[in-house]
Design an enzyme around this catalytic site. Structure first.
Site: not given
Ligand code: CAA
Length: 674
Positions: A448, A494, A519, A497
């Protein structure tokens, strides 16, 4: 292991031209293909250009080695897989040619006449022209169906944008292959209709002309105009600076004079540009960090004039039907790193945008006023810019989430668009099955949208956000037609999911970092069904470990645990389509999800080491898993959404989300367990 994709192997790529951009194009190919033992041959008849090109490419590889971007064996591997030569015969055996010679039509035609004699009938021939229509470049080829233009952007090895321009003779298979191939190797390909300058260059070159017009009109000097342009249009550097840096003045002059004939007579080579070229000088631009004085009235006038020019140019292309609003926004924001035009118009108001265009067109005839812009302004609606794309392939509907800058993260807009396409699929009796995938080669969906969630302030908003996501994703589950998730890259939070709502899931073979519920790293619990569907799919012990520790699993583990149905060697999308058809036509019946309470669901979960993670959030996750096991899926989801909202009652929720926004995904949040 050869690079095989969609029935083609790419073992050898030919790049013709070792000038400005050829070596950068070669660098991208060798970077992504050397691991498959595919080689890249750069051909040029000018020995000094070859020497310079090779030295530039090797320097970039070495630099990547020094910064750690490339491992030592990659540095060696890349160098060993690229050859610079003046011998055209070395192109024999290539599977793909990208010609990147000077923008000179007779030269390009001569090159392709020669190349066609050397390569096989299946070799794809492309030209990295920045303006010329494929029909003109390839008109003397014997087999025109395998030819098209592929327009890269500076710096070609890193800028992911690429315009794909099929001509009237290009066959569909070639275009489709090139679109998917570039996506597979990390580019963002955008299909553009054949028209002089394609989509981006009339913007890039036209804005330089508009800036010169501002100077001619006495609105400011080149430094002031450059400064205001970068601010108003969201550019890293203004058009004058960009032209100095890229050495683009001669090609822009040529482009503007051709556009005068081919597009409309507003485009022309301004005298200032002619003089600049004659005197072989550069534009006078602001120095690094130089403070430029501009009055607020002056800034308003310059900004409005440039916005008028920008909107007029892009809307004219919409009228010419060479590109869609959604594609244009993505293309411009990536290729030129400036404010995407249609979102920009939405932010100022389409009516206001129309007024700016009318003013500009009145002042600078014969700039046309776009019919589509006029209609849109009259409708009172904003432009439609989609982050979810849809296409039909036979009896399968394909949904593709395309937000490459956010790794396809799910926000409210995406949920809304998903709902729309679920309705389309449900109501179209010709669609028997669906596939959902993500754009690109890295992520299916990275979760998400954390940036959107960070704006939520209380438990009610948190619960509401989770419910919207749950309801949108459950539409896939309730579609009444099979849906297969083509997990083209990692499926996190998400994303995992959403995939679990599908009838079946396939993923690329051998992905080490593939799926997970991270998360808790953010001071959250899964909120789109992760605490309910994951235990139902992989069992409580594995699910609780994944959810409570945030540890991702590999595609091989996902297969062993039952999270996915297959690991795929080739193209996951193709395999997902075939699987969806097999299920729709009764040739295969995947095990359905348990919709009731889980038989023998546990009263407690095995101990896991949650390390630095929040104990307050862990307690909510444990409750969601255990309580949900004893409920129907529907009730478990509602309970999960409520507990997801409860995360906003903790300090750790604020700490986790803030940590991601300020420090990025790799930084560990310092939780206080409250
Ligand atoms: N939401 C918004 N932006 C996201 C994102 C997310 N879930 N995941 C990555 N991005 C964005 C980053 O902020 C980054 O943006 P900027 O270039 O503007 O800084 C861009 O995508 C690229 O990301 P990274 O530079 O971090 O890329 P990476 O290759 O080094 O890492 C990754 C990739 C492992 C996916 C890492 O980005 C990461 O861990 N992201 C978060 C994943 C996460 O925690 N997902 C769960 C979200 S919560 C959820 O889903 C709740 C629910 O159940 C409802």
């Amino acid at each position: 292991m050869a690079f095989s994709f969609r029935g083609r192997s790419i073992n050898k790529v030919g790049v013709i031209g070792s000038g400005q951009i050829g070596p950068d194009i070669a660098l991208h190919f060798v970077k992504v293909l050397h691991g498959f033992d595919a080689s890249v041959v750069v051909v040029d008849i000018a020995l000094d250009a070859l020497e310079k090109g090779k030295s530039k490419l090797f320097k970039k590889i070495d630099k990547g080695g020094q910064t750690g971007a490339f491992k030592p064996d990659e540095v060696e591997g890349m160098k060993n897989h690229v050859l610079f030569t003046s011998d055209y015969n070395k192109l024999k055996g290539v599977d793909l040619v990208v010609e990147a010679a000077t923008e000179d039509l007779p030269l390009k035609k001569r090159i392709f006449r020669q190349v066609e004699e050397l390569v096989s009938k299946d070799t794809i021939l492309t030209s990295n022209s920045s303006h010329l229509e494929p029909e003109r470049i390839f008109d003397e080829l014997k087999l025109k169906g395998r030819s098209l233009c592929t327009h890269y952007f500076f710096p070609a090895e890193r800028n992911p944008a690429i315009e794909i321009i099929p001509g009237k003779d290009t066959n569909r298979e070639t275009t489709e292959f090139m679109m998917r191939f570039y996506e597979k190797i990390g580019k963002i390909p955008i299909k553009v209709g054949s028209r002089y300058g394609y989509a981006v260059d009339p913007v890039f070159e036209g804005l330089l002309l508009a800036c010169v017009q501002c100077v001619d009109a006495g609105l400011g000097d080149t430094k002031q105009i450059d400064y205001v342009a970068s601010k108003a249009l969201g550019l890293t550097v203004g058009p004058f600076t960009a032209h100095n840096l890229t050495g683009g003045n001669p090609i822009t002059a040529h482009g503007l004079s051709e556009m005068h004939e081919s597009l409309n007579a507003w485009f022309r080579v301004p005298d200032r540009l002619k003089q600049l070229l004659e005197s072989k000088s550069d534009w006078v631009v602001p120095g690094r960090g130089e403070k430029i004085e501009v009055s607020s009235e002056q800034e308003k006038q310059i900004s409005e004039e440039l916005m008028g020019a920008y909107f007029a140019i892009v809307c004219d292309m919409l009228d010419a039907e060479i590109i869609t609003t959604s594609d244009f926004d993505l293309l411009i924001s990536v290729a030129l790193d400036m404010k995407p035009p249609f979102s920009f118009m939405n932010s100022v108001g389409v009516k206001k945008a129309f007024e700016l265009v009318e003013n500009f067109a009145n002042k600078y005839p014969p700039m046309p006023v776009s019919k589509k812009l006029k209609e849109q302004a009259a409708s009172g609606n904003p432009w439609e810019i989609l982050d979810v794309l849809f296409e039909k392939q036979g009896d399968v509907g394909i949904i593709s989430i395309r937000r490459p800058k956010a790794l396809n993260a799910l926000n409210s807009k995406v949920f809304k668009e998903l709902n729309t396409y679920c309705d389309v699929i449900r109501n179209d009796s010709g669609i028997k099955a669906a596939v959902i995938t993500g754009f690109g080669n890295k992520a299916f969906v990275a979760g998400a949208d954390i940036k959107e969630m960070a704006g939520l302030t209380d438990p009610t908003q948190g619960e509401h956000f989770a419910r919207i996501g749950q309801i949108a994703s459950a539409e896939l589950e309730k579609l009444g037609k099979p849906v297969v998730a083509a997990l083209n890259g990692f499926a996190l939070g998400g994303g995992c999911e959403l995939a679990m709502c599908c009838t079946a899931r396939v993923a690329p073979k051998g992905m080490k970092f593939f799926a997970g519920q991270p998360e808790v790293n953010l001071g959250l619990i899964p909120g789109m069904g992760g605490t309910q569907r994951l235990p139902r799919l992989v069992g409580f012990a594995r699910a609780s470990e994944m959810i409570r520790t945030a540890k991702p699993i590999s595609s091989t583990q996902a297969l062993q645990f039952g999270l996915i149905n297959e690991e795929v060697e080739g193209d996951v999308l193709e395999r997902a389509i075939a699987l969806a058809q097999d299920i729709a036509h009764g040739r295969l019946t995947p095990k359905p999800m348990e919709m009731g309470p889980v038989p023998n669901s546990p009263d407690e979960l095995p101990d896991v080491d949650i390390g630095h993670l929040s104990r307050a959030i862990d307690a909510l996750a444990v409750r969601a898993i255990l309580e949900g096991g004893k409920m129907t899926l529907e009730d478990g989801l509602k309970n999960e959404a409520r507990l997801f909202g409860q995360c906003w009652t903790t300090e750790d929720n604020r700490i986790g989300l803030k940590n991601f926004i300020e420090k990025g995904a790799k930084s560990k949040a310092e939780f206080v367990h409250r």
